[in-house]
Design a protein around this motif. Sequence first.
Motif, PDB file in Angstrom:
ATOM      1  N   ASP A  14       0.812  -1.207   0.000  1.00 16.12           N
ATOM      2  CA  ASP A  14       0.000   0.000   0.000  1.00 16.12           C
ATOM      3  C   ASP A  14       0.853   1.268   0.000  1.00 16.12           C
ATOM      4  N   GLU A  15       2.132   1.151   0.374  1.00 16.48           N
ATOM      5  CA  GLU A  15       3.036   2.302   0.372  1.00 16.48           C
ATOM      6  C   GLU A  15       3.713   2.501  -0.980  1.00 16.48           C
ATOM      7  N   MET A  16       3.597   1.533  -1.878  1.00 17.05           N
ATOM      8  CA  MET A  16       4.233   1.630  -3.187  1.00 17.05           C
ATOM      9  C   MET A  16       3.318   2.350  -4.175  1.00 17.05           C
ATOM     10  N   HIS A  17       3.925   3.015  -5.133  1.00 15.90           N
ATOM     11  CA  HIS A  17       3.155   3.689  -6.183  1.00 15.90           C
ATOM     12  C   HIS A  17       2.490   2.644  -7.073  1.00 15.90           C
ATOM     13  N   SER A  18       1.186   2.769  -7.256  1.00 18.17           N
ATOM     14  CA  SER A  18       0.457   1.911  -8.185  1.00 18.17           C
ATOM     15  C   SER A  18       0.342   2.632  -9.522  1.00 18.17           C
ATOM     16  N   PRO A  19       0.855   2.042 -10.593  1.00 16.92           N
ATOM     17  CA  PRO A  19       0.785   2.712 -11.895  1.00 16.92           C
ATOM     18  C   PRO A  19      -0.632   3.106 -12.280  1.00 16.92           C
ATOM     19  N   VAL A  20      -0.744   4.229 -12.962  1.00 16.63           N
ATOM     20  CA  VAL A  20      -2.041   4.730 -13.422  1.00 16.63           C
ATOM     21  C   VAL A  20      -2.369   4.070 -14.758  1.00 16.63           C
ATOM     22  N   SER A  56       9.525   3.985  -5.429  1.00 16.80           N
ATOM     23  CA  SER A  56       8.746   3.972  -4.189  1.00 16.80           C
ATOM     24  C   SER A  56       8.851   2.620  -3.495  1.00 16.80           C
ATOM     25  N   GLY A  57       9.000   1.540  -4.288  1.00 16.94           N
ATOM     26  CA  GLY A  57       9.168   0.216  -3.697  1.00 16.94           C
ATOM     27  C   GLY A  57      10.460   0.111  -2.911  1.00 16.94           C
ATOM     28  N   LEU A 100      13.261  -0.071   2.278  1.00 14.25           N
ATOM     29  CA  LEU A 100      14.267   0.459   3.198  1.00 14.25           C
ATOM     30  C   LEU A 100      13.641   0.770   4.559  1.00 14.25           C
ATOM     31  N   ARG A 101      12.364   1.155   4.552  1.00 12.74           N
ATOM     32  CA  ARG A 101      11.669   1.387   5.824  1.00 12.74           C
ATOM     33  C   ARG A 101      11.302   0.078   6.514  1.00 12.74           C
ATOM     34  N   HIS A 102      11.009  -0.949   5.703  1.00 17.24           N
ATOM     35  CA  HIS A 102      10.536  -2.229   6.236  1.00 17.24           C
ATOM     36  C   HIS A 102      11.434  -3.352   5.709  1.00 17.24           C
ATOM     37  N   ARG A 103      12.632  -3.431   6.210  1.00 21.82           N
ATOM     38  CA  ARG A 103      13.638  -4.349   5.660  1.00 21.82           C
ATOM     39  C   ARG A 103      13.235  -5.814   5.792  1.00 21.82           C
ATOM     40  N   TRP A 104      12.445  -6.117   6.784  1.00 20.08           N
ATOM     41  CA  TRP A 104      11.970  -7.482   6.986  1.00 20.08           C
ATOM     42  C   TRP A 104      11.110  -7.987   5.823  1.00 20.08           C
ATOM     43  N   ALA A 105      10.569  -7.056   5.031  1.00 22.79           N
ATOM     44  CA  ALA A 105       9.637  -7.443   3.972  1.00 22.79           C
ATOM     45  C   ALA A 105      10.338  -7.964   2.721  1.00 22.79           C
TER      46      ALA A 105
END
Length: 460
Positions: free
Chosen positions: A69-75, A90-91, A96-101
């Motif tokens: 949900d934090e990544m840019h979804s292409p239009v 954005s991914g 980088l914020r959620h390295r566990w992912a």
Amino acid sequence: MPPRPRSPRPSLSRTRIVEEAVALADTDGLAALSMRALAGRLGVEAMSLYHHVPNKDALLDAMVDAVFDEMHSPVVGGDWRPELRARSVSGRAALLRHRWAVGLMDARRSPGPAAVAHHDAVIGCLLAQGFSLPAVGHVFALVDAHLYGFMVQELALPFVGEEELAQIGDEIIDEATAAAYPHFTAFAREHAMQPGWTFGAEFEVTLDLVLGAVAGLAPASAPTTPAPVSVDVPVLGVDGCSAGWVGALLEPGAPRPRVVVAATIAELVETVRETADVRVVGIDIPIGLPDSTTRAADALARRALPGKASSVFTTLTRVAYGAPDRAGADAVNRSLSGQGVGAQAFALRAKILEVDAWVRSRPTVEVLEVHPEVCFARMAGAPLRPSKKTDEGRRARLDALAAAGIPRPSVLEGRGYAADDVLDACAVAWTAARFAAGDAERLPDPPEVFSDGIPAAIHV
């Protein structure tokens, strides 16, 4: 002294549980995440969590969904290259914020709604640009391999910052290593260990290389340009300007477009009709306002402008244009169509409502919505890259108009209007002439019709 009352804890909800789980994994790592540890962080009993998430596996699904949900979804309808670029950039920021992912993003057997919506947007964007389904699969494999592979490598590096890199470099490259491996040594000392270099800086450079490879999968289309237009009846092309509206009038036998300016669209058209029996009026403004969705016309116009899709803004819903300020319009539009309100889209509110009221008054002329950049792209066989506000851009547009049968207008600028306004009006007039001759195209065809009953299509 009576005990001080405790402040009430925020009520437990699935959203709060997922947010705290993500925060725990961000700070302590995924290994530290357990239902018991999460319950302790929330100040509740572990069993209470199961009223909202059935098990830890479902919690992980929801956490990954939150990262998507934090990544840019292409239009869908946007230019694939900047849309995919924004997605990857954005991914990386999200990972980088959620390295566990890293390693979990496409590994879940039960992807959540945000993950599915994200992938649907990527597929829709590529399909709208003419990519085949097999090509979409190739693009996913290539772009995702770059994003996730880069993140695995970036997060595994044994150093942080230039000082640690220099220290490790000195430890690894001793005299014997330098003598035995001169190429490795030259790369390390003369590039990677130079001030200012970071591995992360390689991400966007290599991403552009990957997108260059993706371009090889894009459908090939030979640019075509229409024959010079024939002006058989008077037509008017209109663009907004600081004085109000500027028109380019094309008349049979006239050597060049005549420029007319007025404060309102009704005044402009009436002024022109005093001397010319104008049959068609093209206007660079959205006509036909949606109720609770975006417009296909805008999406198709973006598709016609690869590399310049940002020049087409998304038309707001009719209710949003009725809001008194941008914040109110944003709130309304998001609730109806899910789209925010950009500054450019709202800045044109007064002119859009003016034209809307004029069209609904049933003027006795054919009124068309036209987008000048789509016109110029059609004239030239490809979007014009230089900005219309530069000398290079003005020359390119004058050349495109001349090749399309529209001579240089009588004037290019004056009080209350600029050269780019006049050139846009000329491009709109070109489409109006094509419409009068039966040659114009509509995006979409047939047009959409919303509750206002006005056909919504961009003509070219």
